[in-house]
Design an enzyme around this catalytic site. Structure first.
Site, mmCIF file in Angstrom:
data_model
loop_
_atom_site.group_PDB
_atom_site.id
_atom_site.type_symbol
_atom_site.label_atom_id
_atom_site.label_comp_id
_atom_site.label_asym_id
_atom_site.label_seq_id
_atom_site.Cartn_x
_atom_site.Cartn_y
_atom_site.Cartn_z
ATOM 1 N N HIS A 104 0.869 -1.180 0.000
ATOM 2 C CA HIS A 104 0.000 0.000 0.000
ATOM 3 C C HIS A 104 0.904 1.228 0.000
ATOM 4 O O HIS A 104 1.696 1.430 0.911
ATOM 5 C CB HIS A 104 -0.919 0.011 1.223
ATOM 6 C CG HIS A 104 -1.912 1.138 1.188
ATOM 7 N ND1 HIS A 104 -3.180 0.998 0.650
ATOM 8 C CD2 HIS A 104 -1.818 2.429 1.596
ATOM 9 C CE1 HIS A 104 -3.817 2.149 0.730
ATOM 10 N NE2 HIS A 104 -3.011 3.035 1.299
ATOM 11 N N CYS A 105 0.772 2.046 -1.027
ATOM 12 C CA CYS A 105 1.688 3.170 -1.218
ATOM 13 C C CYS A 105 1.039 4.471 -0.756
ATOM 14 O O CYS A 105 0.034 4.909 -1.338
ATOM 15 C CB CYS A 105 2.079 3.277 -2.693
ATOM 16 S SG CYS A 105 3.262 4.608 -3.019
ATOM 17 N N PRO A 106 1.586 5.115 0.275
ATOM 18 C CA PRO A 106 1.013 6.398 0.726
ATOM 19 C C PRO A 106 1.228 7.525 -0.269
ATOM 20 O O PRO A 106 0.485 8.512 -0.259
ATOM 21 C CB PRO A 106 1.753 6.666 2.040
ATOM 22 C CG PRO A 106 3.040 5.912 1.918
ATOM 23 C CD PRO A 106 2.728 4.687 1.106
#
EC number: 2.3.1.225
Length: 264
Positions: A104-106
């Site tokens: 999950h890429c912020p």
């Protein structure tokens, strides 16, 4: 004119791939992986342990699933109430199971998985090229700044800031892009690097690797004209993946799901 044309090409491809990475919805497991109402009731009635695993094995007997948990059990998500396909993981941020989840890429506020992994790679590539182009075209003025070859105006600060920002982002992006290129060459995800997939017969960190050329095509597709364009061209459906270990497992190879996965 050449610099302006090159700049806008890099900028357009960078924004396009970034946009696709952000707004492409992560793919979730198809309906066949969700438990039926009767299976859910059976699972809730049974005590935890072998009896629950028997219900899950019955539900997954025709599904193309080859990976297991560390204890050898069927991978099941008790939040989404489904049998997890291979390489699928539950994202605690999105609160859903994501097909071939990488992380999950912020930075993009989205899960990077099967549906947008190609876009994420192109985003890294074009943002790196964009920063390198800016640093290269700004370099001559940056040198003049330190040799007092420029007039003493506010432009000096702009030139210095632009060069340092582009150079620092180039360093960080090059390491991240290189790491994901290595992942593609090995047909791995970030999660699989930290925890190797466990198959029925053994743990194998290279179980999904098919060789460099085929690994590359798994992400970018068979048609090379689409490789550098942010359009979806990855192979497969995200629920089943070819593996070099399928044919070595006689129990799996005899099931209809295994035959379908092998043909895919």
């Amino acid at each position: 004119v050449v610099c302006l044309v090159a700049y806008h090409i890099f900028f357009m491809l960078f924004v396009w791939s970034y946009w696709k990475t952000i707004f492409t919805l992560p793919m979730n497991p198809s309906k066949e992986f969700h438990l039926s109402y009767s299976d859910k009731e059976s699972l809730e009635r049974e005590p935890r342990g072998e009896s629950q695993q028997e219900v899950l094995r019955r539900a997954a007997k025709d599904l193309p699933i080859y990976t297991r948990t560390m204890s050898g059990a069927i991978r099941y998500c008790d939040r989404c109430h489904l049998v997890k396909p291979d390489r699928c993981h539950h994202c605690s941020v999105c609160d859903k199971c994501i097909l071939k989840m990488d992380h999950h890429c912020p930075w993009v506020n989205n899960c990077v998985g099967f549906s947008n992994y190609k876009f994420f790679l192109l985003f890294l590539a074009y943002s790196l090229l964009y920063c390198l182009f800016i640093a290269a075209t700004d370099l001559q003025y940056f040198i003049k700044f330190w040799t007092n070859g420029l007039p003493d105006t506010q432009a000096k600060f702009h030139i210095m800031f632009l060069f340092f920002a582009a150079a620092m982002f180039s360093v960080s992006l090059s390491s991240l892009f290189g790491y994901h290129c290595w992942l593609v060459s090995k047909n791995k995800s970030t999660l699989e690097v930290f925890r190797a997939p466990i198959f029925r017969h053994r743990t194998d960190k290279n179980g999904f690797s098919l060789g460099f050329s085929k690994n590359l095509r798994q992400v970018f597709g068979d048609e090379k004209k689409y490789w550098l364009v942010p359009v979806f061209s990855s192979l497969g459906d995200g629920c089943s993946f070819p593996t070099c270990l399928v044919n070595q497992d006689p129990e799996q190879a005899s099931t209809p799901g295994a035959l379908n996965s092998t043909s895919k």
